[in-house]
Design a protein around this motif. Sequence first.
Motif, PDB file in Angstrom:
ATOM      1  N   GLU A 230     100.945  -1.396  25.722  1.00 35.59           N
ATOM      2  CA  GLU A 230     100.590  -0.043  26.147  1.00 35.59           C
ATOM      3  C   GLU A 230     100.876   0.202  27.633  1.00 35.59           C
ATOM      4  OE1 GLU A 230      99.468   2.432  24.105  1.00 35.59           O
ATOM      5  OE2 GLU A 230      99.853   1.025  22.478  1.00 35.59           O
ATOM      6  N   GLN A 231     101.405  -0.811  28.298  1.00 42.04           N
ATOM      7  CA  GLN A 231     101.724  -0.749  29.732  1.00 42.04           C
ATOM      8  C   GLN A 231     100.488  -0.369  30.555  1.00 42.04           C
ATOM      9  OE1 GLN A 231     105.117   1.888  29.807  1.00 42.04           O
ATOM     10  NE2 GLN A 231     106.491   0.227  29.271  1.00 42.04           N
ATOM     11  N   CYS A 232      99.380  -1.037  30.253  1.00 47.67           N
ATOM     12  CA  CYS A 232      98.124  -0.819  30.966  1.00 47.67           C
ATOM     13  C   CYS A 232      97.941  -1.911  32.004  1.00 47.67           C
ATOM     14  CB  CYS A 232      96.932  -0.877  30.015  1.00 47.67           C
ATOM     15  SG  CYS A 232      96.947   0.355  28.717  1.00 47.67           S
ATOM     16  N   GLU A 233      97.178  -1.596  33.012  1.00 50.24           N
ATOM     17  CA  GLU A 233      96.791  -2.589  34.003  1.00 50.24           C
ATOM     18  C   GLU A 233      95.305  -2.837  33.870  1.00 50.24           C
ATOM     19  OE1 GLU A 233      97.986  -1.532  37.912  1.00 50.24           O
ATOM     20  OE2 GLU A 233     100.033  -1.089  37.313  1.00 50.24           O
ATOM     21  N   GLY A 234      94.825  -3.879  34.514  1.00 47.54           N
ATOM     22  CA  GLY A 234      93.397  -4.127  34.529  1.00 47.54           C
ATOM     23  C   GLY A 234      93.031  -5.442  33.878  1.00 47.54           C
ATOM     24  N   THR A 235      91.756  -5.597  33.642  1.00 52.78           N
ATOM     25  CA  THR A 235      91.194  -6.819  33.095  1.00 52.78           C
ATOM     26  C   THR A 235      91.706  -7.096  31.694  1.00 52.78           C
ATOM     27  OG1 THR A 235      89.178  -6.347  34.320  1.00 52.78           O
ATOM     28  CG2 THR A 235      89.016  -7.988  32.583  1.00 52.78           C
ATOM     29  N   THR A 236      92.016  -8.351  31.424  1.00 52.02           N
ATOM     30  CA  THR A 236      92.368  -8.745  30.072  1.00 52.02           C
ATOM     31  C   THR A 236      91.235  -9.584  29.497  1.00 52.02           C
ATOM     32  OG1 THR A 236      93.533 -10.727  30.797  1.00 52.02           O
ATOM     33  CG2 THR A 236      94.837  -8.728  30.513  1.00 52.02           C
ATOM     34  N   MET A 237      91.116  -9.596  28.199  1.00 54.54           N
ATOM     35  CA  MET A 237      90.041 -10.302  27.526  1.00 54.54           C
ATOM     36  C   MET A 237      90.607 -11.041  26.326  1.00 54.54           C
ATOM     37  SD  MET A 237      86.505  -8.702  26.032  1.00 54.54           S
ATOM     38  CE  MET A 237      85.852  -8.380  27.649  1.00 54.54           C
ATOM     39  N   LEU A 238      90.056 -12.216  26.053  1.00 54.03           N
ATOM     40  CA  LEU A 238      90.480 -13.013  24.911  1.00 54.03           C
ATOM     41  C   LEU A 238      89.564 -12.757  23.723  1.00 54.03           C
ATOM     42  CD1 LEU A 238      90.996 -16.386  26.796  1.00 54.03           C
ATOM     43  CD2 LEU A 238      92.765 -14.756  26.122  1.00 54.03           C
ATOM     44  N   LEU A 239      90.093 -12.912  22.527  1.00 56.28           N
ATOM     45  CA  LEU A 239      89.298 -12.828  21.307  1.00 56.28           C
ATOM     46  C   LEU A 239      89.586 -14.065  20.476  1.00 56.28           C
ATOM     47  CD1 LEU A 239      87.460 -11.472  19.225  1.00 56.28           C
ATOM     48  CD2 LEU A 239      89.467 -10.251  18.364  1.00 56.28           C
ATOM     49  N   ASP A 240      88.565 -14.894  20.282  1.00 53.82           N
ATOM     50  CA  ASP A 240      88.664 -16.067  19.429  1.00 53.82           C
ATOM     51  C   ASP A 240      87.705 -15.871  18.263  1.00 53.82           C
ATOM     52  OD1 ASP A 240      90.397 -17.124  21.298  1.00 53.82           O
ATOM     53  OD2 ASP A 240      88.926 -18.456  22.196  1.00 53.82           O
ATOM     54  N   ILE A 241      88.050 -16.431  17.117  1.00 55.20           N
ATOM     55  CA  ILE A 241      87.242 -16.274  15.905  1.00 55.20           C
ATOM     56  C   ILE A 241      86.990 -17.656  15.314  1.00 55.20           C
ATOM     57  CG2 ILE A 241      87.104 -15.203  13.619  1.00 55.20           C
ATOM     58  CD1 ILE A 241      89.241 -13.178  14.633  1.00 55.20           C
ATOM     59  N   VAL A 242      85.729 -17.941  14.991  1.00 53.64           N
ATOM     60  CA  VAL A 242      85.388 -19.231  14.396  1.00 53.64           C
ATOM     61  C   VAL A 242      84.671 -19.009  13.071  1.00 53.64           C
ATOM     62  CG1 VAL A 242      83.174 -19.463  15.592  1.00 53.64           C
ATOM     63  CG2 VAL A 242      84.355 -21.513  14.820  1.00 53.64           C
ATOM     64  N   ALA A 243      85.003 -19.870  12.108  1.00 52.53           N
ATOM     65  CA  ALA A 243      84.347 -19.856  10.805  1.00 52.53           C
ATOM     66  C   ALA A 243      84.344 -21.289  10.291  1.00 52.53           C
ATOM     67  CB  ALA A 243      85.078 -18.946   9.828  1.00 52.53           C
ATOM     68  N   SER A 244      83.588 -21.525   9.258  1.00 48.69           N
ATOM     69  CA  SER A 244      83.510 -22.857   8.679  1.00 48.69           C
ATOM     70  C   SER A 244      84.575 -23.013   7.605  1.00 48.69           C
ATOM     71  CB  SER A 244      82.127 -23.086   8.066  1.00 48.69           C
ATOM     72  OG  SER A 244      82.068 -24.353   7.455  1.00 48.69           O
ATOM     73  N   GLY A 245      85.414 -24.013   7.774  1.00 51.57           N
ATOM     74  CA  GLY A 245      86.435 -24.327   6.784  1.00 51.57           C
ATOM     75  C   GLY A 245      86.125 -25.683   6.186  1.00 51.57           C
ATOM     76  N   ASP A 246      85.641 -25.738   4.972  1.00 46.22           N
ATOM     77  CA  ASP A 246      85.252 -26.985   4.311  1.00 46.22           C
ATOM     78  C   ASP A 246      84.182 -27.739   5.106  1.00 46.22           C
ATOM     79  OD1 ASP A 246      87.086 -26.535   2.239  1.00 46.22           O
ATOM     80  OD2 ASP A 246      88.701 -27.494   3.362  1.00 46.22           O
ATOM     81  N   GLY A 247      83.257 -26.993   5.706  1.00 43.21           N
ATOM     82  CA  GLY A 247      82.154 -27.610   6.436  1.00 43.21           C
ATOM     83  C   GLY A 247      82.413 -27.859   7.905  1.00 43.21           C
ATOM     84  N   ASP A 248      83.648 -27.787   8.335  1.00 43.04           N
ATOM     85  CA  ASP A 248      83.985 -27.997   9.745  1.00 43.04           C
ATOM     86  C   ASP A 248      84.387 -26.677  10.382  1.00 43.04           C
ATOM     87  OD1 ASP A 248      83.635 -30.802   9.697  1.00 43.04           O
ATOM     88  OD2 ASP A 248      85.631 -31.050   8.816  1.00 43.04           O
ATOM     89  N   PRO A 249      84.030 -26.482  11.652  1.00 40.85           N
ATOM     90  CA  PRO A 249      84.428 -25.229  12.310  1.00 40.85           C
ATOM     91  C   PRO A 249      85.935 -25.174  12.516  1.00 40.85           C
ATOM     92  CG  PRO A 249      83.375 -26.709  13.868  1.00 40.85           C
ATOM     93  CD  PRO A 249      83.260 -27.344  12.523  1.00 40.85           C
ATOM     94  N   VAL A 250      86.488 -23.997  12.268  1.00 36.34           N
ATOM     95  CA  VAL A 250      87.912 -23.753  12.513  1.00 36.34           C
ATOM     96  C   VAL A 250      87.997 -22.535  13.416  1.00 36.34           C
ATOM     97  CG1 VAL A 250      90.148 -23.240  11.475  1.00 36.34           C
ATOM     98  CG2 VAL A 250      88.499 -24.648  10.226  1.00 36.34           C
ATOM     99  N   VAL A 251      88.741 -22.670  14.497  1.00 39.24           N
ATOM    100  CA  VAL A 251      88.811 -21.600  15.488  1.00 39.24           C
ATOM    101  C   VAL A 251      90.218 -21.022  15.543  1.00 39.24           C
ATOM    102  CG1 VAL A 251      88.416 -20.965  17.894  1.00 39.24           C
ATOM    103  CG2 VAL A 251      87.065 -22.801  16.869  1.00 39.24           C
TER     104      VAL A 251
END
Length: 120
Positions: free
Chosen positions: A69-90
């Motif tokens: 979008e050709q924007c300036e300013g702060t950037t932010m990350l988005l990570d998602i975690v869920a359980s895959g066969d009992g172990d966390p997957v990110v």
Amino acid sequence: VCAYANRQHSLEDEVCSDSLEATSFFKAMKEAKGVLLVLDETATALERIWCAFEEFQAVTMSGAYRKHEQCEGTTMLLDIVASGDGDPVVLTEGHVDHDDIDHKVTLSKAAREERFPMSI
């Protein structure tokens, strides 16, 4: 972010502004480097409006979106975690140090993320 940025026993004082940008919640989000979305088996977080707002802000403040979008300013990350066969997957936006196995970062990231439970 909502649980920590706002006084939970007086939310009407915290979010009564006509402008979301004026709320303590939004100000706290602007200070964050990212958002971690934690999903249970039924993805309950996606049914909560404040969680949806956090995810929306993370996506629209992401580096990829801002570049597109050709924007300036702060950037932010988005990570998602869920359980895959009992172990966390990110699912991560970008690579993590652990992905640097034998200098095959992209393959390591793909192998790590392929266990994410897509049924959610």
